[in-house]
Design an enzyme around this catalytic site. Structure first.
Site, PDB file in Angstrom:
ATOM      1  N   ASP A  88       0.746  -1.168   0.088  1.00 42.96           N
ATOM      2  CA  ASP A  88      -0.110  -0.132   0.037  1.00 42.96           C
ATOM      3  C   ASP A  88       0.883   1.277  -0.004  1.00 42.96           C
ATOM      4  O   ASP A  88       0.264   2.293   0.188  1.00 42.96           O
ATOM      5  CB  ASP A  88      -0.946  -0.148   1.204  1.00 42.96           C
ATOM      6  CG  ASP A  88      -1.955   1.113   1.173  1.00 42.96           C
ATOM      7  OD1 ASP A  88      -2.415   1.317  -0.207  1.00 42.96           O
ATOM      8  OD2 ASP A  88      -2.393   1.416   2.094  1.00 42.96           O
ATOM      9  N   CYS A  93     -21.462 -10.234  -6.272  1.00 45.02           N
ATOM     10  CA  CYS A  93     -22.285  -9.208  -5.910  1.00 45.02           C
ATOM     11  C   CYS A  93     -23.728  -9.508  -5.796  1.00 45.02           C
ATOM     12  O   CYS A  93     -24.486  -9.308  -5.127  1.00 45.02           O
ATOM     13  CB  CYS A  93     -21.732  -7.994  -5.903  1.00 45.02           C
ATOM     14  SG  CYS A  93     -20.172  -7.235  -5.148  1.00 45.02           S
ATOM     15  N   CYS A 104     -27.071  -7.394  -4.905  1.00 47.77           N
ATOM     16  CA  CYS A 104     -26.841  -6.764  -3.556  1.00 47.77           C
ATOM     17  C   CYS A 104     -26.672  -5.130  -3.706  1.00 47.77           C
ATOM     18  O   CYS A 104     -25.736  -4.937  -4.437  1.00 47.77           O
ATOM     19  CB  CYS A 104     -25.890  -7.355  -2.594  1.00 47.77           C
ATOM     20  SG  CYS A 104     -25.678  -6.660  -0.973  1.00 47.77           S
ATOM     21  N   CYS A 154     -23.992  -2.150   0.353  1.00 39.95           N
ATOM     22  CA  CYS A 154     -22.666  -1.152   0.692  1.00 39.95           C
ATOM     23  C   CYS A 154     -23.060   0.249   0.011  1.00 39.95           C
ATOM     24  O   CYS A 154     -22.489   1.105   0.667  1.00 39.95           O
ATOM     25  CB  CYS A 154     -21.340  -1.770   0.079  1.00 39.95           C
ATOM     26  SG  CYS A 154     -21.393  -2.139  -1.675  1.00 39.95           S
ATOM     27  N   CYS A 160     -13.700   5.268   7.864  1.00 40.90           N
ATOM     28  CA  CYS A 160     -15.330   4.830   7.835  1.00 40.90           C
ATOM     29  C   CYS A 160     -15.292   3.187   7.233  1.00 40.90           C
ATOM     30  O   CYS A 160     -14.569   2.951   6.575  1.00 40.90           O
ATOM     31  CB  CYS A 160     -16.007   5.798   6.850  1.00 40.90           C
ATOM     32  SG  CYS A 160     -17.848   5.348   6.780  1.00 40.90           S
ATOM     33  N   CYS A 191     -19.505   0.923   4.440  1.00 37.19           N
ATOM     34  CA  CYS A 191     -19.738  -0.100   3.193  1.00 37.19           C
ATOM     35  C   CYS A 191     -18.976  -1.494   3.555  1.00 37.19           C
ATOM     36  O   CYS A 191     -19.563  -2.443   3.102  1.00 37.19           O
ATOM     37  CB  CYS A 191     -19.094   0.651   2.287  1.00 37.19           C
ATOM     38  SG  CYS A 191     -17.303   0.850   2.121  1.00 37.19           S
ATOM     39  N   CYS A 208     -21.264  -5.700   4.420  1.00 39.75           N
ATOM     40  CA  CYS A 208     -21.186  -6.733   3.240  1.00 39.75           C
ATOM     41  C   CYS A 208     -21.737  -8.284   3.844  1.00 39.75           C
ATOM     42  O   CYS A 208     -21.151  -8.775   5.107  1.00 39.75           O
ATOM     43  CB  CYS A 208     -19.769  -6.680   2.877  1.00 39.75           C
ATOM     44  SG  CYS A 208     -19.587  -8.132   1.519  1.00 39.75           S
TER      45      CYS A 208
END
Length: 346
Positions: free
Chosen positions: A135, A189, A192, A195, A242, A245, A249
């Protein structure tokens, strides 16, 4: 090198990773176009480094042309508590789960380096070279993770898996070794929208698209200076990142808690009192968040966030604390303090 891949996967699991998959550096041909569309729309906000390094981030083969394989790894940081519960405690601050333990950059990178050293020794006859990334380099980890079969990029743009949900850090080991790639993962997904619908700021203009300028993680971590006034009430008591989302899931029913205790939440960071955090000077801030990812944003930006949370708290008892910071040397902190006082009826 017969059986090297099987040994590599086994070794990765022994090191504490929850998954290990392989792909080619050129396995993400659509990343460049998606990244360009993201930047062209201005969705990257103040993250100018995304535009500056687009030629690398959009094409992993440019980052290190000698690489033949990319080893993608996942490490769990699943919470042992409900990360949404603190949102119902307005006098306390919500810190993103990933930042409640030790800085993952340090923890995961050390583990990656151990795995890389093992690989170099195991395949010494081939004289391999390796590079590890967590990252901090222009590597499209999520896209490579999907190409390698770790999981898929969900509608919230994060990587998720049917095996471990979406509470995972990603790491990459680039190597000159030619290791057989795994099959890419497909999207699961379905219909859905959990999120997308839970996002407090409507930061998703469409499924699989994120406008970082409205994302609370961006606003509280990356955004410099005052946060736009219309977005401040939507922050609630989220003071660093945050998880909304991620937390909703449904694939998280398969999530597991962090295996490495260093990544587990420090009790004092799960629901800290806003009154205590607003009083932090630079030295106290650095002491409290020593070894934490939170330290990266510095005292001023953090206290700015705390003051927005105080303004959103509805707690008149916190007005005096905010008023004491209206003349803070940092302009963004002083502005946030004045806003908080006004919100609380001052």
């Amino acid at each position: 090198m017969s059986g090297l891949k099987e040994k590599l996967v086994a070794r990765a699991l022994e090191e504490g990773f929850i998954a290990c998959r392989i792909c080619r550096p050129d396995a993400v041909p659509d990343v460049a176009a998606r990244l360009k569309a993201f930047v062209d729309a201005g969705y990257h906000g103040q993250m100018t480094w995304m535009a500056d390094r687009m030629h690398w981030r959009g094409d992993p083969t440019q980052l290190w042309p000698q690489a033949r394989s990319v080893i993608m790894l996942a490490e769990s940081y699943g919470p042992e508590h409900d990360p949404m519960a603190v949102l119902q405690q307005p006098e306390r601050g919500a810190i993103s789960v990933y930042a409640q333990g030790r800085d993952y950059h340090d923890v995961v990178k050390k583990r990656l380096k151990r795995l890389a050293r093992w690989l170099m020794a195991e395949a010494a006859d081939a004289d391999p070279q390796v590079k590890v990334f967590v990252d901090t380099a222009p590597v499209p980890e999520k896209a490579l993770g999907q190409a390698a079969g770790l999981g898929w990029q969900g509608k919230h743009t994060n990587l998720l898996s049917r095996e471990w949900g979406n509470w995972a850090f990603l790491g990459a080991v680039f190597t000159t070794l030619d290791i057989a790639p795994d099959a890419a993962e497909v999207d699961h997904c379905g219909s859905c929208r959990a999120c997308l619908d839970v996002c407090p700021t409507d930061a998703f203009p469409a499924p699989y698209k994120l406008d970082a300028r409205r994302c609370i993680s961006y606003l509280t971590i990356e955004h410099k200076g005052p946060v736009p006034t219309d977005l401040r009430p939507l922050l609630g008591n989220r003071i660093y990142g945050c998880d909304d989302c991620l937390a909703v899931c449904p694939w998280n029913k398969f999530a597991t808690a962090a295996r490495d205790m260093r990544l587990s939440a420090r009790p004092e960071l799960t629901a800290p009192r806003l009154a205590d955090l607003a009083a932090l000077d630079d030295a106290a801030f650095r002491a409290l968040f020593s070894g934490s990812a939170v330290k990266r944003i510095g005292r001023n930006r953090f206290v700015r966030n705390v003051l927005y949370a105080i303004g959103n708290s509805g707690e008149a008892s916190l007005r005096q604390i905010a008023s004491e910071l209206t003349d803070d040397p940092d302009d963004a902190v002083a502005d946030a303090a004045r806003w908080a006082v006004a919100q609380l009826g001052g």
